[in-house]
Design a protein around this motif. Structure first.
Motif, PDB file in Angstrom:
ATOM      1  N   GLN A   1      12.080 -10.657 -82.198  1.00 40.99           N
ATOM      2  CA  GLN A   1      11.328 -11.895 -81.969  1.00 40.99           C
ATOM      3  C   GLN A   1      12.273 -13.060 -81.705  1.00 40.99           C
ATOM      4  O   GLN A   1      11.980 -13.950 -80.909  1.00 40.99           O
ATOM      5  CB  GLN A   1      10.457 -12.217 -83.181  1.00 40.99           C
ATOM      6  CG  GLN A   1       9.240 -11.315 -83.283  1.00 40.99           C
ATOM      7  CD  GLN A   1       8.288 -11.791 -84.353  1.00 40.99           C
ATOM      8  OE1 GLN A   1       8.081 -12.974 -84.533  1.00 40.99           O
ATOM      9  NE2 GLN A   1       7.726 -10.847 -85.086  1.00 40.99           N
TER      10      GLN A   1
ATOM     11  N   SER B   1      -4.111 -12.415 -73.500  1.00 47.24           N
ATOM     12  CA  SER B   1      -3.980 -12.672 -74.943  1.00 47.24           C
ATOM     13  C   SER B   1      -5.337 -12.931 -75.591  1.00 47.24           C
ATOM     14  O   SER B   1      -5.510 -12.690 -76.779  1.00 47.24           O
ATOM     15  CB  SER B   1      -3.042 -13.859 -75.190  1.00 47.24           C
ATOM     16  OG  SER B   1      -3.703 -15.074 -74.897  1.00 47.24           O
TER      17      SER B   1
ATOM     18  N   PRO C   1      -0.211  -9.966 -80.601  1.00 42.37           N
ATOM     19  CA  PRO C   1       0.885  -9.914 -79.627  1.00 42.37           C
ATOM     20  C   PRO C   1       1.651  -8.598 -79.762  1.00 42.37           C
ATOM     21  O   PRO C   1       1.532  -7.912 -80.774  1.00 42.37           O
ATOM     22  CB  PRO C   1       1.760 -11.113 -80.004  1.00 42.37           C
ATOM     23  CG  PRO C   1       1.342 -11.523 -81.365  1.00 42.37           C
ATOM     24  CD  PRO C   1      -0.042 -11.034 -81.586  1.00 42.37           C
ATOM     25  N   LEU C   2       2.428  -8.246 -78.747  1.00 43.59           N
ATOM     26  CA  LEU C   2       3.080  -6.940 -78.734  1.00 43.59           C
ATOM     27  C   LEU C   2       4.139  -6.781 -79.830  1.00 43.59           C
ATOM     28  O   LEU C   2       4.279  -5.721 -80.410  1.00 43.59           O
ATOM     29  CB  LEU C   2       3.725  -6.696 -77.358  1.00 43.59           C
ATOM     30  CG  LEU C   2       2.747  -6.647 -76.172  1.00 43.59           C
ATOM     31  CD1 LEU C   2       3.497  -6.377 -74.870  1.00 43.59           C
ATOM     32  CD2 LEU C   2       1.670  -5.588 -76.396  1.00 43.59           C
ATOM     33  N   TRP C   3       4.877  -7.872 -80.132  1.00 41.53           N
ATOM     34  CA  TRP C   3       5.981  -7.737 -81.082  1.00 41.53           C
ATOM     35  C   TRP C   3       5.805  -8.590 -82.339  1.00 41.53           C
ATOM     36  O   TRP C   3       6.773  -8.862 -83.044  1.00 41.53           O
ATOM     37  CB  TRP C   3       7.320  -8.112 -80.402  1.00 41.53           C
ATOM     38  CG  TRP C   3       7.780  -7.048 -79.444  1.00 41.53           C
ATOM     39  CD1 TRP C   3       7.155  -5.868 -79.158  1.00 41.53           C
ATOM     40  CD2 TRP C   3       8.967  -7.056 -78.649  1.00 41.53           C
ATOM     41  NE1 TRP C   3       7.870  -5.166 -78.224  1.00 41.53           N
ATOM     42  CE2 TRP C   3       8.989  -5.862 -77.898  1.00 41.53           C
ATOM     43  CE3 TRP C   3      10.026  -7.965 -78.494  1.00 41.53           C
ATOM     44  CZ2 TRP C   3      10.018  -5.547 -77.009  1.00 41.53           C
ATOM     45  CZ3 TRP C   3      11.045  -7.643 -77.604  1.00 41.53           C
ATOM     46  CH2 TRP C   3      11.035  -6.445 -76.880  1.00 41.53           C
ATOM     47  N   ALA C   4       4.595  -9.067 -82.593  1.00 45.74           N
ATOM     48  CA  ALA C   4       4.374  -9.855 -83.808  1.00 45.74           C
ATOM     49  C   ALA C   4       3.032  -9.471 -84.410  1.00 45.74           C
ATOM     50  O   ALA C   4       2.230  -8.774 -83.775  1.00 45.74           O
ATOM     51  CB  ALA C   4       4.419 -11.346 -83.490  1.00 45.74           C
TER      52      ALA C   4
ATOM     53  N   ALA D   1       0.457 -11.439 -85.463  1.00 48.93           N
ATOM     54  CA  ALA D   1      -0.747 -12.186 -85.097  1.00 48.93           C
ATOM     55  C   ALA D   1      -0.400 -13.315 -84.135  1.00 48.93           C
ATOM     56  O   ALA D   1       0.745 -13.773 -84.091  1.00 48.93           O
ATOM     57  CB  ALA D   1      -1.388 -12.761 -86.356  1.00 48.93           C
ATOM     58  N   PHE D   2      -1.394 -13.738 -83.369  1.00 51.44           N
ATOM     59  CA  PHE D   2      -1.229 -14.920 -82.537  1.00 51.44           C
ATOM     60  C   PHE D   2      -1.277 -16.163 -83.431  1.00 51.44           C
ATOM     61  O   PHE D   2      -2.105 -16.244 -84.331  1.00 51.44           O
ATOM     62  CB  PHE D   2      -2.349 -15.012 -81.491  1.00 51.44           C
ATOM     63  CG  PHE D   2      -2.237 -14.000 -80.393  1.00 51.44           C
ATOM     64  CD1 PHE D   2      -1.297 -14.162 -79.384  1.00 51.44           C
ATOM     65  CD2 PHE D   2      -3.065 -12.883 -80.370  1.00 51.44           C
ATOM     66  CE1 PHE D   2      -1.185 -13.227 -78.363  1.00 51.44           C
ATOM     67  CE2 PHE D   2      -2.953 -11.943 -79.348  1.00 51.44           C
ATOM     68  CZ  PHE D   2      -2.012 -12.123 -78.350  1.00 51.44           C
TER      69      PHE D   2
ATOM     70  N   VAL E   1       2.912 -13.368 -75.148  1.00 53.56           N
ATOM     71  CA  VAL E   1       2.589 -11.944 -75.141  1.00 53.56           C
ATOM     72  C   VAL E   1       3.378 -11.184 -76.212  1.00 53.56           C
ATOM     73  O   VAL E   1       2.842 -10.325 -76.903  1.00 53.56           O
ATOM     74  CB  VAL E   1       2.866 -11.344 -73.743  1.00 53.56           C
ATOM     75  CG1 VAL E   1       2.773  -9.829 -73.766  1.00 53.56           C
ATOM     76  CG2 VAL E   1       1.878 -11.918 -72.731  1.00 53.56           C
ATOM     77  N   LEU E   2       4.656 -11.525 -76.371  1.00 49.07           N
ATOM     78  CA  LEU E   2       5.482 -10.773 -77.323  1.00 49.07           C
ATOM     79  C   LEU E   2       5.441 -11.372 -78.729  1.00 49.07           C
ATOM     80  O   LEU E   2       5.287 -10.668 -79.719  1.00 49.07           O
ATOM     81  CB  LEU E   2       6.932 -10.705 -76.822  1.00 49.07           C
ATOM     82  CG  LEU E   2       7.124  -9.966 -75.487  1.00 49.07           C
ATOM     83  CD1 LEU E   2       8.567 -10.041 -75.038  1.00 49.07           C
ATOM     84  CD2 LEU E   2       6.680  -8.512 -75.598  1.00 49.07           C
TER      85      LEU E   2
ATOM     86  N   GLY F   1       3.404 -14.142 -79.696  1.00 50.94           N
ATOM     87  CA  GLY F   1       2.130 -14.755 -80.074  1.00 50.94           C
ATOM     88  C   GLY F   1       2.222 -16.239 -80.348  1.00 50.94           C
ATOM     89  O   GLY F   1       1.418 -16.785 -81.101  1.00 50.94           O
TER      90      GLY F   1
END
Lengths: 157, 142
Positions: A3, A61, A67-70, A72-73, B24-25, B27
């Motif tokens: 991240q 989104s 999200p792909l690497w976390a 939560a948004f 996208v990655l 958030g």
């Protein structure tokens, strides 16, 4: 860890985008904002192009669970228009049109070590700190009456 | 200044791509004033990604200075006293209004946020007013 890498790469790409688009040149920003001068519509195209690309991913989104690497948004959810939004945007615009710097180009321009960029960034950070010291976000103010508030709200991710 | 549609579109697309990577990655919203403002509100648990983004912004600036130094003009266009006033307004205003050109203008509008659309219309309008007045004050009427 990845991240942090995303954040770093995103920062680099953002700076390159600002530089290539000409938005790190205050004269070009003012050339757009002052419509009575030799008007330069470039800034509108920068925003339009940026929105055009980001809109596609923003739409993804909205349907995605996370999200792909976390986990939560973390996105603003408010939709009300209040005096803070209007007053803050109005003050920001006045500053932006005065010197032709908004936060991103101001920070990127620090690299050039010019008096303008240094003066802008130092005073911008002062303005931000002043806001958080003297005004603060509505949420913080609501809990600031309680001495235990800080402990009952663990650091948000 | 001359209209530069091609470089403006390419640069804008890169800004959109940067914001999309963050969304996208990770958030997150790639709003510069939000990222910097959050870093100044210590202690918080989420400083590392903010610092990382800002470091990337500066490294990007170094790359620009190496590849194409003319995009980072160092000439002092505005009297320093006015620049200081401008910085204070931008710093305070973006925190009060929860965003700047990136957070509201690019990220928020792309998500059809009513608040961001209202904020963007507002700061472009007052920006135009300030630019008009200051340019006349500095004798740059054209």
């Amino acid at each position: 860890m990845r991240q942090l890498l995303v954040s770093f790469v995103s920062g680099v790409v953002f700076a390159l985008g600002l530089g290539i688009s000409g938005m790190t040149n205050p004269a070009k920003v003012i050339g757009f904002l002052d419509v009575t001068g030799a008007w330069d519509p470039s800034l509108a195209l920068v925003m339009g192009s940026g929105i055009g690309v980001h809109f596609l991913f923003a739409r993804w989104s909205k349907r995605a669970k996370r999200p792909l690497w976390a986990d939560a948004f973390v996105l603003p959810k408010r939709s009300d228009i209040d005096w803070r939004l209007l007053g803050g945007a109005a003050l920001f615009g006045l500053g932006w049109g005065t010197a032709g710097y908004c936060p991103g180009p101001g920070l990127v321009s620090l690299v050039g070590i010019s008096t303008g960029a240094l003066a802008f960034c130092a005073s911008m950070i002062t303005g931000m700190v002043a806001f958080h010291v003297f005004v603060g976000a509505p949420r913080e103010r609501a809990t600031s009456g309680s001495a235990t508030a800080a402990h009952s709200h663990p650091a948000r991710r | 200044m001359t209209f530069t549609p091609i470089s403006a579109s390419i640069g804008g697309a890169l800004i959109g791509a940067s914001a999309s990577l963050m969304l996208v990655l990770n958030g997150r919203v790639a709003g510069i004033s939000g990222i910097l403002g959050g870093l100044l509100r210590l202690p918080r648990g989420d400083t590392s990604w903010r610092a990382s983004f800002l470091a990337g912004l500066l490294v990007g600036g170094v790359l620009l200075a190496l590849i194409s130094p003319q995009v980072l003009p160092t000439a002092n266009r505005t009297p320093t006293a006015l620049t200081v006033v401008a910085g204070l307004l931008v710093g305070f205003g973006t925190q009060l209004g929860s965003g700047c050109t990136s957070g509201h203008g690019i990220c928020g509008i792309s998500r059809f946020s009513t608040r961001s659309i209202v904020a963007t219309v507002t700061f472009v309008a007052t920006g135009g007013l300030a630019a008009f007045i200051v340019q006349r004050l500095l004798g740059r009427a054209s």
